[in-house]
Design a protein around this motif. Structure first.
Motif, PDB file in Angstrom:
ATOM      1  N   HIS A  66       0.912  -1.191  -0.060  1.00 51.61           N
ATOM      2  CA  HIS A  66      -0.037   0.048   0.039  1.00 51.61           C
ATOM      3  C   HIS A  66       0.993   1.465  -0.037  1.00 51.61           C
ATOM      4  CE1 HIS A  66      -3.542  -2.167   0.252  1.00 51.61           C
ATOM      5  NE2 HIS A  66      -3.307  -2.825   1.564  1.00 51.61           N
ATOM      6  N   ALA A  67       2.124   1.222   0.823  1.00 48.09           N
ATOM      7  CA  ALA A  67       3.062   2.177   0.850  1.00 48.09           C
ATOM      8  C   ALA A  67       3.477   2.603  -0.356  1.00 48.09           C
ATOM      9  CB  ALA A  67       3.881   2.083   1.953  1.00 48.09           C
ATOM     10  N   GLN A  68       3.926   1.593  -1.116  1.00 43.90           N
ATOM     11  CA  GLN A  68       4.433   1.762  -2.536  1.00 43.90           C
ATOM     12  C   GLN A  68       3.410   2.365  -3.430  1.00 43.90           C
ATOM     13  OE1 GLN A  68       5.883  -2.418  -3.319  1.00 43.90           O
ATOM     14  NE2 GLN A  68       7.867  -1.838  -2.326  1.00 43.90           N
ATOM     15  N   GLU A  69       2.234   1.645  -3.417  1.00 38.22           N
ATOM     16  CA  GLU A  69       1.232   2.257  -4.005  1.00 38.22           C
ATOM     17  C   GLU A  69       0.841   3.932  -3.799  1.00 38.22           C
ATOM     18  OE1 GLU A  69      -2.395  -0.080  -3.548  1.00 38.22           O
ATOM     19  OE2 GLU A  69      -1.536  -1.621  -4.668  1.00 38.22           O
ATOM     20  N   SER A  70       0.950   4.179  -2.504  1.00 38.70           N
ATOM     21  CA  SER A  70       0.949   5.629  -2.047  1.00 38.70           C
ATOM     22  C   SER A  70       1.939   6.494  -2.649  1.00 38.70           C
ATOM     23  CB  SER A  70       0.690   5.732  -0.652  1.00 38.70           C
ATOM     24  OG  SER A  70      -0.532   5.014  -0.018  1.00 38.70           O
ATOM     25  N   ILE A  71       3.254   5.957  -2.609  1.00 36.91           N
ATOM     26  CA  ILE A  71       4.250   6.584  -3.050  1.00 36.91           C
ATOM     27  C   ILE A  71       4.328   6.796  -4.501  1.00 36.91           C
ATOM     28  CG2 ILE A  71       6.891   6.346  -3.291  1.00 36.91           C
ATOM     29  CD1 ILE A  71       6.938   5.038  -0.731  1.00 36.91           C
ATOM     30  N   ALA A  72       3.705   5.814  -5.072  1.00 35.44           N
ATOM     31  CA  ALA A  72       3.658   5.987  -6.634  1.00 35.44           C
ATOM     32  C   ALA A  72       2.532   7.009  -6.864  1.00 35.44           C
ATOM     33  CB  ALA A  72       3.384   4.672  -7.307  1.00 35.44           C
ATOM     34  N   ALA A  73       1.568   6.840  -6.078  1.00 33.02           N
ATOM     35  CA  ALA A  73       0.426   8.046  -6.285  1.00 33.02           C
ATOM     36  C   ALA A  73       1.119   9.221  -6.051  1.00 33.02           C
ATOM     37  CB  ALA A  73      -0.814   7.602  -5.733  1.00 33.02           C
ATOM     38  N   LEU A  74       1.530   9.385  -4.828  1.00 29.44           N
ATOM     39  CA  LEU A  74       2.243  10.744  -4.291  1.00 29.44           C
ATOM     40  C   LEU A  74       3.320  11.374  -5.443  1.00 29.44           C
ATOM     41  CD1 LEU A  74       2.474  10.187  -0.719  1.00 29.44           C
ATOM     42  CD2 LEU A  74       0.859  11.649  -1.822  1.00 29.44           C
ATOM     43  N   THR A  75       3.858  10.254  -6.116  1.00 30.00           N
ATOM     44  CA  THR A  75       4.962  10.581  -6.976  1.00 30.00           C
ATOM     45  C   THR A  75       4.190  11.155  -8.179  1.00 30.00           C
ATOM     46  OG1 THR A  75       6.327   8.929  -6.117  1.00 30.00           O
ATOM     47  CG2 THR A  75       6.997   9.674  -8.288  1.00 30.00           C
ATOM     48  N   ASP A  76       3.160  10.601  -8.624  1.00 37.14           N
ATOM     49  CA  ASP A  76       2.383  11.126  -9.703  1.00 37.14           C
ATOM     50  C   ASP A  76       1.689  12.347  -9.371  1.00 37.14           C
ATOM     51  OD1 ASP A  76       1.039  10.488 -12.383  1.00 37.14           O
ATOM     52  OD2 ASP A  76      -0.747  10.588 -11.105  1.00 37.14           O
ATOM     53  N   VAL A  77       0.980  12.637  -8.108  1.00 37.93           N
ATOM     54  CA  VAL A  77       0.611  13.757  -7.943  1.00 37.93           C
ATOM     55  C   VAL A  77       1.674  15.041  -7.821  1.00 37.93           C
ATOM     56  CG1 VAL A  77      -0.388  14.991  -5.952  1.00 37.93           C
ATOM     57  CG2 VAL A  77      -1.317  12.788  -6.477  1.00 37.93           C
ATOM     58  N   ALA A  78       2.923  14.492  -7.290  1.00 36.57           N
ATOM     59  CA  ALA A  78       3.915  15.469  -7.319  1.00 36.57           C
ATOM     60  C   ALA A  78       4.466  15.852  -8.499  1.00 36.57           C
ATOM     61  CB  ALA A  78       4.948  14.911  -6.474  1.00 36.57           C
ATOM     62  N   ALA A  79       4.153  14.931  -9.498  1.00 36.88           N
ATOM     63  CA  ALA A  79       4.755  15.206 -10.896  1.00 36.88           C
ATOM     64  C   ALA A  79       3.709  16.238 -11.449  1.00 36.88           C
ATOM     65  CB  ALA A  79       4.908  14.084 -11.704  1.00 36.88           C
ATOM     66  N   ARG A  80       2.389  16.008 -11.206  1.00 42.78           N
ATOM     67  CA  ARG A  80       1.510  16.700 -11.745  1.00 42.78           C
ATOM     68  C   ARG A  80       1.317  18.183 -11.094  1.00 42.78           C
ATOM     69  NH1 ARG A  80      -1.635  12.053 -11.510  1.00 42.78           N
ATOM     70  NH2 ARG A  80      -2.790  12.800  -9.388  1.00 42.78           N
ATOM     71  N   ARG A  81       1.760  18.111  -9.772  1.00 41.67           N
ATOM     72  CA  ARG A  81       1.817  19.626  -9.013  1.00 41.67           C
ATOM     73  C   ARG A  81       3.093  20.267  -9.568  1.00 41.67           C
ATOM     74  NH1 ARG A  81      -0.569  19.307  -4.046  1.00 41.67           N
ATOM     75  NH2 ARG A  81      -2.870  18.328  -4.298  1.00 41.67           N
ATOM     76  N   GLU A  82       4.007  19.735  -9.923  1.00 40.45           N
ATOM     77  CA  GLU A  82       5.427  20.162 -10.616  1.00 40.45           C
ATOM     78  C   GLU A  82       4.820  20.721 -11.805  1.00 40.45           C
ATOM     79  OE1 GLU A  82       9.970  19.553 -11.529  1.00 40.45           O
ATOM     80  OE2 GLU A  82       8.843  18.163 -10.734  1.00 40.45           O
ATOM     81  N   ILE A  83       4.244  20.267 -12.792  1.00 45.22           N
ATOM     82  CA  ILE A  83       3.829  20.356 -14.103  1.00 45.22           C
ATOM     83  C   ILE A  83       2.873  21.627 -13.700  1.00 45.22           C
ATOM     84  CG2 ILE A  83       2.348  20.256 -15.987  1.00 45.22           C
ATOM     85  CD1 ILE A  83       3.222  17.190 -15.718  1.00 45.22           C
ATOM     86  N   MET A  84       2.049  21.529 -12.834  1.00 47.82           N
ATOM     87  CA  MET A  84       1.112  22.538 -12.558  1.00 47.82           C
ATOM     88  C   MET A  84       1.532  23.784 -12.264  1.00 47.82           C
ATOM     89  SD  MET A  84      -2.176  22.581  -9.960  1.00 47.82           S
ATOM     90  CE  MET A  84      -3.158  21.209 -10.742  1.00 47.82           C
ATOM     91  N   LEU A  85       2.742  23.630 -11.188  1.00 44.91           N
ATOM     92  CA  LEU A  85       3.540  24.728 -10.580  1.00 44.91           C
ATOM     93  C   LEU A  85       4.138  25.674 -11.727  1.00 44.91           C
ATOM     94  CD1 LEU A  85       4.596  26.412  -8.082  1.00 44.91           C
ATOM     95  CD2 LEU A  85       6.277  24.712  -7.962  1.00 44.91           C
TER      96      LEU A  85
END
Length: 273
Positions: free
Chosen positions: A59-78
């Protein structure tokens, strides 16, 4: 030879010792079994915990992957927001520049408008002040005219009163007693201090004034004066004149005779014309 009792006692002792040993072994076995049970239970628990940890790790790896994806999207948004902010800042700077230019224009326009209004107000105020000044000047002139008219009227009244009073004195008979240059009523309005006060103009002004003798015409007044101031009349009065004044009185009679003759000649010339 060992007796049976001793054997029994030894056997009992050994049995008791064996029982104790057995009891001890049983206790150890129970302890070992308990430890074995605990170990078995702990192992089961550890396996479950490991499985849970593996699941949580997944689950943590999935969350990390999801957070990584969110971070990537946030970086793009930023990055997008940074570009948008930069563009907005440029537009804001451009708008501010236009606003400053507009403010400068409005300020100049307002300044010009205010200056025009101030000039117009100053012109209106100047006209109002000039009008007020003219009004005050007119009022002052009116008051001055009234004062002058009143002064002239007062002076005229005083002059007329003086003329009538002097003419009344002139019409009265000569004073009784000794005559002097000062107490003789000469045909002038202001009693003369010497011969310089007996002039042709002074005689004409006094004799021909409109204040007195309105029933006598100009030539009649002139003839009356010629009769009154002829040298013959002086000869009749000379004895009454104070000796020290006889010379100046005689000169005064002579001057009056000359002035009256000049007025008569002037009238004759006017009649001929």
């Amino acid at each position: 030879m060992t007796s049976l009792r001793e054997l029994i006692e030894e056997g009992a002792a050994e049995l008791e010792a064996a029982l104790k040993r057995m009891s001890s072994i049983e206790l150890e076995h129970q302890e070992l079994q308990s430890q074995l049970d605990k170990a078995t239970m702990q192992g089961s628990k550890d396996a479950d915990e490991i499985a849970d940890l593996k699941a949580e790790l997944g689950h943590a790896q999935e969350s990390i992957a999801a957070l990584t994806d969110v971070a990537a999207r946030r970086e793009i948004m930023l990055n997008t927001l940074e570009r948008t902010a930069s563009e907005s800042l440029e537009r804001a700077n451009l708008a501010m520049s236009k606003l400053n230019a507009l403010e400068d224009y409005v300020e100049r326009w307002l300044g010009e408008d205010i200056r025009k209004k101030q000039d117009a107000e100053a012109a209106v105020r100047k006209k109002r002040e000039e009008k007020e000044m003219r009004k005050r000047a007119q009022e002052a002139a009116r008051l001055e005219r009234e004062r002058t008219e009143k002064e002239e009227q007062r002076t005229r009244a005083e002059w007329e009163m003086s003329m009538l009073d002097r003419w009344g004195q002139y019409q009265e008979p000569d004073c009784q007693g000794e005559l002097t240059f000062e107490n003789i009523v000469w045909p002038v309005l202001i009693p003369p201090a010497d011969l310089s006060g007996i002039t042709e103009d002074a005689i004409e002004c006094f004799l021909f004034s409109e204040i007195h003798s309105m029933n006598r015409k100009r030539h009649q007044r002139l003839n009356d004066a010629i009769k009154r101031w002829n040298p013959t009349r002086y000869a009749a009065l000379e004895a009454r004149v104070k000796p020290c004044d006889r010379n100046i009185v005689e000169q005064a009679f002579h001057a009056i005779t000359m002035h009256l003759g000049a007025l008569r000649d002037m009238r004759a010339q006017s009649a001929d014309v």
